[in-house]
Design a protein around this motif. Structure first.
Motif, PDB file in Angstrom:
ATOM      1  N   PHE A 536       1.364 -12.817 -12.474  1.00  0.00           N
ATOM      2  CA  PHE A 536       2.173 -12.390 -11.338  1.00  0.00           C
ATOM      3  C   PHE A 536       1.261 -12.264 -10.111  1.00  0.00           C
ATOM      4  CE2 PHE A 536       4.172  -9.356  -8.472  1.00  0.00           C
ATOM      5  CZ  PHE A 536       5.465  -9.857  -8.408  1.00  0.00           C
ATOM      6  N   PRO A 537       1.632 -12.905  -8.981  1.00  0.00           N
ATOM      7  CA  PRO A 537       0.748 -12.909  -7.803  1.00  0.00           C
ATOM      8  C   PRO A 537       0.967 -11.675  -6.928  1.00  0.00           C
ATOM      9  CG  PRO A 537       2.615 -14.341  -7.399  1.00  0.00           C
ATOM     10  CD  PRO A 537       2.809 -13.777  -8.782  1.00  0.00           C
ATOM     11  N   GLY A 538       0.650 -10.500  -7.455  1.00  0.00           N
ATOM     12  CA  GLY A 538       0.952  -9.268  -6.742  1.00  0.00           C
ATOM     13  C   GLY A 538      -0.274  -8.563  -6.202  1.00  0.00           C
ATOM     14  N   GLN A 539      -0.024  -7.586  -5.353  1.00  0.00           N
ATOM     15  CA  GLN A 539      -1.093  -6.755  -4.808  1.00  0.00           C
ATOM     16  C   GLN A 539      -1.700  -5.903  -5.920  1.00  0.00           C
ATOM     17  OE1 GLN A 539      -0.062  -4.588  -1.222  1.00  0.00           O
ATOM     18  NE2 GLN A 539       1.472  -6.113  -0.668  1.00  0.00           N
ATOM     19  N   PRO A 540      -2.907  -5.368  -5.703  1.00  0.00           N
ATOM     20  CA  PRO A 540      -3.576  -4.570  -6.754  1.00  0.00           C
ATOM     21  C   PRO A 540      -2.729  -3.425  -7.297  1.00  0.00           C
ATOM     22  CG  PRO A 540      -5.139  -5.127  -5.034  1.00  0.00           C
ATOM     23  CD  PRO A 540      -3.801  -5.604  -4.555  1.00  0.00           C
ATOM     24  N   ARG A 541      -1.961  -2.742  -6.430  1.00  0.00           N
ATOM     25  CA  ARG A 541      -1.153  -1.612  -6.906  1.00  0.00           C
ATOM     26  C   ARG A 541      -0.100  -2.086  -7.910  1.00  0.00           C
ATOM     27  NH1 ARG A 541       3.721  -2.052  -4.553  1.00  0.00           N
ATOM     28  NH2 ARG A 541       3.873  -3.223  -2.586  1.00  0.00           N
ATOM     29  N   ILE A 542       0.460  -3.273  -7.670  1.00  0.00           N
ATOM     30  CA  ILE A 542       1.460  -3.827  -8.591  1.00  0.00           C
ATOM     31  C   ILE A 542       0.804  -4.194  -9.914  1.00  0.00           C
ATOM     32  CG2 ILE A 542       3.121  -5.678  -8.960  1.00  0.00           C
ATOM     33  CD1 ILE A 542       3.487  -5.859  -5.946  1.00  0.00           C
ATOM     34  N   MET A 543      -0.354  -4.844  -9.827  1.00  0.00           N
ATOM     35  CA  MET A 543      -1.032  -5.286 -11.038  1.00  0.00           C
ATOM     36  C   MET A 543      -1.493  -4.095 -11.880  1.00  0.00           C
ATOM     37  SD  MET A 543      -0.354  -8.275 -10.395  1.00  0.00           S
ATOM     38  CE  MET A 543      -0.903  -8.862 -11.994  1.00  0.00           C
ATOM     39  N   ARG A 544      -1.905  -3.005 -11.225  1.00  0.00           N
ATOM     40  CA  ARG A 544      -2.313  -1.815 -11.981  1.00  0.00           C
ATOM     41  C   ARG A 544      -1.123  -1.195 -12.711  1.00  0.00           C
ATOM     42  NH1 ARG A 544      -6.360  -1.187  -7.735  1.00  0.00           N
ATOM     43  NH2 ARG A 544      -4.834  -0.219  -6.346  1.00  0.00           N
ATOM     44  N   LYS A 545       0.046  -1.227 -12.088  1.00  0.00           N
ATOM     45  CA  LYS A 545       1.240  -0.711 -12.762  1.00  0.00           C
ATOM     46  C   LYS A 545       1.595  -1.585 -13.968  1.00  0.00           C
ATOM     47  CE  LYS A 545       3.553   2.200 -12.421  1.00  0.00           C
ATOM     48  NZ  LYS A 545       3.654   3.425 -13.265  1.00  0.00           N
ATOM     49  N   LEU A 546       1.497  -2.890 -13.817  1.00  0.00           N
ATOM     50  CA  LEU A 546       1.775  -3.784 -14.941  1.00  0.00           C
ATOM     51  C   LEU A 546       0.770  -3.571 -16.071  1.00  0.00           C
ATOM     52  CD1 LEU A 546       2.647  -7.089 -13.022  1.00  0.00           C
ATOM     53  CD2 LEU A 546       4.238  -5.571 -14.223  1.00  0.00           C
ATOM     54  N   GLU A 547      -0.480  -3.352 -15.720  1.00  0.00           N
ATOM     55  CA  GLU A 547      -1.494  -3.081 -16.736  1.00  0.00           C
ATOM     56  C   GLU A 547      -1.218  -1.761 -17.452  1.00  0.00           C
ATOM     57  OE1 GLU A 547      -5.007  -3.243 -14.417  1.00  0.00           O
ATOM     58  OE2 GLU A 547      -5.020  -5.441 -14.265  1.00  0.00           O
ATOM     59  N   GLN A 571       4.951   7.048 -10.057  1.00  0.00           N
ATOM     60  CA  GLN A 571       4.464   6.561  -8.764  1.00  0.00           C
ATOM     61  C   GLN A 571       3.127   7.218  -8.430  1.00  0.00           C
ATOM     62  OE1 GLN A 571       6.178   4.390  -6.529  1.00  0.00           O
ATOM     63  NE2 GLN A 571       7.666   4.026  -8.142  1.00  0.00           N
ATOM     64  N   SER A 572       2.174   6.393  -8.012  1.00  0.00           N
ATOM     65  CA  SER A 572       0.917   6.900  -7.463  1.00  0.00           C
ATOM     66  C   SER A 572       0.459   5.915  -6.404  1.00  0.00           C
ATOM     67  CB  SER A 572      -0.144   7.041  -8.560  1.00  0.00           C
ATOM     68  OG  SER A 572      -0.560   5.765  -9.016  1.00  0.00           O
ATOM     69  N   GLU A 573      -0.438   6.333  -5.558  1.00  0.00           N
ATOM     70  CA  GLU A 573      -0.900   5.452  -4.502  1.00  0.00           C
ATOM     71  C   GLU A 573      -1.609   4.228  -5.067  1.00  0.00           C
ATOM     72  OE1 GLU A 573      -3.284   7.467  -1.673  1.00  0.00           O
ATOM     73  OE2 GLU A 573      -1.708   8.877  -1.046  1.00  0.00           O
ATOM     74  N   GLU A 574      -2.211   4.373  -6.231  1.00  0.00           N
ATOM     75  CA  GLU A 574      -2.989   3.280  -6.806  1.00  0.00           C
ATOM     76  C   GLU A 574      -2.141   2.314  -7.617  1.00  0.00           C
ATOM     77  OE1 GLU A 574      -3.775   6.495  -7.216  1.00  0.00           O
ATOM     78  OE2 GLU A 574      -5.313   6.581  -5.646  1.00  0.00           O
ATOM     79  N   ALA A 575      -1.047   2.801  -8.187  1.00  0.00           N
ATOM     80  CA  ALA A 575      -0.276   1.958  -9.104  1.00  0.00           C
ATOM     81  C   ALA A 575       1.216   2.248  -8.960  1.00  0.00           C
ATOM     82  CB  ALA A 575      -0.726   2.200 -10.544  1.00  0.00           C
ATOM     83  N   TYR A 576       1.941   1.314  -8.393  1.00  0.00           N
ATOM     84  CA  TYR A 576       3.393   1.465  -8.312  1.00  0.00           C
ATOM     85  C   TYR A 576       4.043   0.149  -7.914  1.00  0.00           C
ATOM     86  CZ  TYR A 576       3.093   1.593  -3.172  1.00  0.00           C
ATOM     87  OH  TYR A 576       2.870   1.275  -1.858  1.00  0.00           O
ATOM     88  N   ILE A 577       5.317   0.027  -8.270  1.00  0.00           N
ATOM     89  CA  ILE A 577       6.172  -1.082  -7.840  1.00  0.00           C
ATOM     90  C   ILE A 577       7.291  -0.474  -7.012  1.00  0.00           C
ATOM     91  CG2 ILE A 577       7.638  -3.003  -8.576  1.00  0.00           C
ATOM     92  CD1 ILE A 577       6.156  -2.948 -11.262  1.00  0.00           C
TER      93      ILE A 577
END
Length: 736
Positions: A536-547, A571-577
């Motif tokens: 998925f070509p997403g921003q780091p916050r999206i990828m961290r949520k997927l991980e 939801q967190s600043e580092e990981a969210y969709i």
């Protein structure tokens, strides 16, 4: 009761289970939303303004939701027929006219029968839809008079649901009423309470059923007659080369406008197994040669190949264009390598005489022309091309030295034969000719363009910059030149659309699952999440949520839907969709159009392109070392099978499209092209359907106006399609 429309009034209620924020930037205007985006008849819900419906007040349907469902349906003296749907579902949208017509059929009977609708796409209706076992939409349920909460509805199963019509659908409802009306008129059934209907109602429904039956029979007869007439007018007598147990070889290769190369092989033989990858790659690399030659393979374990003189395999048989019989075919029994296939096939094409050379083959063909100076090339030969092919406006003059790498020029000529409005001309130079034109370095590739005002040909630039005199390098230079010349228009893809589609797929796609994720459904969820994490070509916050979701599922044999949803909603600043659904490029002319389905297509296109980019990376260790070409496509098929709520979309995709996945995809480029072809196949199948946005019609993309090079003389040019898809869906081109 003077007519059918006065007999019954079915009050229709709709429940929607997806919630989409209506913002002016996407859905036209606030006034448009008021007219189309929500029903005026749903009451008793604090978020009433956020609840959208496919139906309007005049459609004679009651908008049901979590705030008014129980009070309207349970304990009611009426029979309720409730449609559960999601507003993005194309088949749900296509059913709208049917439901509207049903409301007209049953007008006047709102005190007896009600039609209701529930939008399961609305977040506030999720528990309501889940409580009524809604896993696929559209879903239709009966709720009998005086039904109690917890009883649930009786699901209505209709055959031929892909093409529902109002009349037979309405008749099924009336039939159900007729079969149960005696119970509903028996006080003992209701603990001596007054039954909802009396004898008069029974008599009226007898008459109603008779009327429906008569009208339905006429409708079916008319429809069958129209169907037979349409089938007769569209029948095509042309047979495929393979049909049933018979091989239609003669019908395919004889009297053809081009030559044929047919490989006879039996998969169980080791020599055939060794040649298979080479042959498959060769046919892929020569798809652009179809003006001159086409190819296919015959499986001799299925078909009797001995009747074609085949004994020892593999055997390559070459049939001339305009061939009159099979006996004159040339048989090649040597090693199957890329080099040997190239030489044998080009030699076969060159062996055609003037009598068996088709008119469709461009002059002067593979032989090229011989001139002692460049003025001769710019003279009669180019004007002859113009007179024979008036659409040609650009000629690439490929100048090669005789007897040195001449196979390269012939391959490039075949590769470019499909490009519209251009032609490649091979010019062969002898050693002595080099001295006469001392200012040009040989070999070279010159571009000559037609000047309509002066009616002359002119070399418009320096020779093409070719890194090496190879097929790949020359084709790269030619493709780059024509891409700059034609200036393709690339569709814009927005990250916001991909993120919105991702959120809906994870939130709506999983909450309707009954019980917990176990066994095959857990495996399906893991497969989908794993593909998202990788591609998925997403921003780091999206990828961290997927991980984080992937970690949650690691080594689990069972997980509840609530546990998965809890992690998804954290939801967190580092990981969210982002949860607020918003469309940019996928915005439709009305809220019901495009949106989620558009976003899903774009998301999976972007993932196949990203997988191909990772595989083509120059890094020593790719991001996904164990990736395989079908990984994204398998994840897509898994998602559609278990987590895509549109029942008929799922059925049609698995029946019509997904079946070719295993046989047609052998590498990551194939995966990109397969999904592009499948998308166009779906567009063709649903073009003109009621779910089609009138301002965004379903077309075969890319259109010539956007990518003229994608359209060859005889069909699509896969090399340009691949470039187009990479340029549109590549991570670096997605608009943030």
């Amino acid at each position: 009761m003077t007519g059918l429309l006065l007999l019954v009034c079915l009050h229709v209620a709709v429940v929607s289970c997806t919630r989409v924020e209506h913002e002016d930037r996407c859905y036209l205007s606030a006034s448009h939303w008021q007219d189309f985006g929500r029903s005026r008849r749903h009451v008793g819900h604090e978020d009433v303004d956020e609840l959208r419906s496919l139906y309007k007040e005049e459609d004679r349907t009651v908008e049901l939701h979590s705030g008014n469902f129980d009070e309207n349906v349970y304990g009611s003296v009426n029979l309720w027929v409730v449609q559960f749907y999601m507003e993005w579902c194309g088949h749900c949208q296509g059913f709208v006219p049917t439901w509207q017509t049903m409301g007209q059929y049953f007008e006047g009977w709102s005190d007896v029968t009600q039609l209701g609708t529930v939008n399961c796409a609305y977040a506030g209706n999720r528990e309501l839809c889940k409580a009524h076992r809604v896993q696929w939409v559209p879903n239709f349920q009966f709720f009998e008079p005086f039904s109690k909460k917890g009883d649930g509805g009786a699901e209505i199963d209709f055959e031929g649901t892909d093409d529902r019509e109002a009349l037979p659908f309405s008749r099924r409802i009336v039939q159900y009423i007729y079969e149960n009306v005696e119970d509903w008129s028996d006080p003992s059934v209701y603990n001596d309470m007054q039954a909802p209907w009396g004898d008069e109602i029974i008599q009226q429904f007898n008459q109603l059923l008779t009327t429906f039956t008569s009208t339905l029979n006429i409708s079916i007869a008319e429809k069958n007659a129209t169907s037979i007439e349409h089938q007769a007018s569209t029948e095509m007598p042309i047979k495929d080369v393979f049909e049933g147990n018979r091989l239609y070889l003669e019908e395919t290769v004889l009297n053809s406008s081009h030559a044929w190369a047919v490989l006879f092989c039996e998969p169980s033989l080791s020599r055939c197994q060794q040649s298979q990858p080479v042959w498959k790659q060769f046919t892929k690399d020569t798809e652009g040669w179809k003006i001159y030659i086409e190819s296919f393979e015959v499986d001799c374990s299925i078909y009797n190949c001995t009747e074609y003189g085949v004994a020892r395999m593999p055997v390559l048989k070459l049939f001339n264009a305009k061939a009159a019989n099979l006996e004159n075919a040339i048989s090649y029994k040597g090693a199957i390598t890329t080099e040997s296939l190239t030489k044998v096939i080009i030699r076969h094409l060159e062996s055609h005489t003037e009598d068996d050379t088709p008119e469709t083959w461009p002059w002067p063909g593979l032989a090229g022309i011989k001139y002692s100076d460049i003025d001769g090339v710019l003279g009669g030969s180019l004007y002859r091309i113009l007179s024979m092919y008036p659409d040609v406006r650009t000629v690439v003059v490929l100048v090669e030295e005789k007897d040195r790498q001449m196979l390269v020029g012939k391959q490039v000529l075949l590769d470019t034969s499909e490009i519209r409005n251009m032609m490649l001309l091979r010019v062969v130079w002898n050693q002595r000719d080099r001295l006469r034109v001392a200012d040009i370095t040989w070999p070279t590739a010159l571009v000559v363009e037609w000047q309509p005002l002066s009616y002359t040909w002119k070399i418009t630039q320096e020779p093409l910059a070719v890194e090496s005199w190879s097929r790949e390098a020359i084709m790269t230079s030619i493709n780059d030149y024509f891409r700059n010349l034609t200036n393709p228009v690339f569709t814009q893809v927005f990250e916001r659309d991909l993120e919105t589609a991702l959120w809906i797929s994870l939130s709506q796609g999983t909450y309707l699952i009954e019980g917990n994720f176990t066994d095959v459904k857990l495996e399906a969820l893991i497969e989908y999440i794993t593909a998202l994490v990788r591609y998925f070509p997403g921003q780091p916050r999206i990828m961290r949520k997927l991980e984080a979701l992937q970690s949650l599922l690691f080594n689990k044999t069972e997980i509840s839907v609530d546990e998965f949803s809890e992690e998804l909603n954290k939801q967190s600043e580092e990981a969210y969709i982002r949860k607020d659904t918003e469309w940019v490029g996928c915005c439709g002319s009305e809220p019901r159009y495009r949106g989620y389905t558009c976003g899903l297509w774009q998301m999976f296109h972007a993932m196949t392109v990203e997988a191909n980019a990772q595989q083509s990376s120059t890094f020593t260790e790719p991001v996904a070392k164990d990736a395989y070409p079908l990984e994204v496509l398998h994840a897509m098929r898994t998602f559609v099978t278990y987590f895509f709520a549109c029942e008929h979309c799922r059925y049609n995709f698995l029946k019509h499209e997904a079946v070719s996945m295993e046989t047609d995809v052998s590498d990551h480029e194939d995966a990109v092209l397969w999904l592009w072809h499948t998308h166009n196949s779906v567009n063709d199948r649903i073009q003109g359907k009621k779910s089609e946005d009138p301002l965004h019609p379903k077309v075969q993309f890319p259109l010539p106006a956007k990518c003229s090079l994608c359209h060859g003389r005889l069909g699509w040019r896969n090399v340009e399609i691949l470039f187009y898809m990479q340029r549109v869906y590549g991570k670096e081109f997605i608009i943030v």
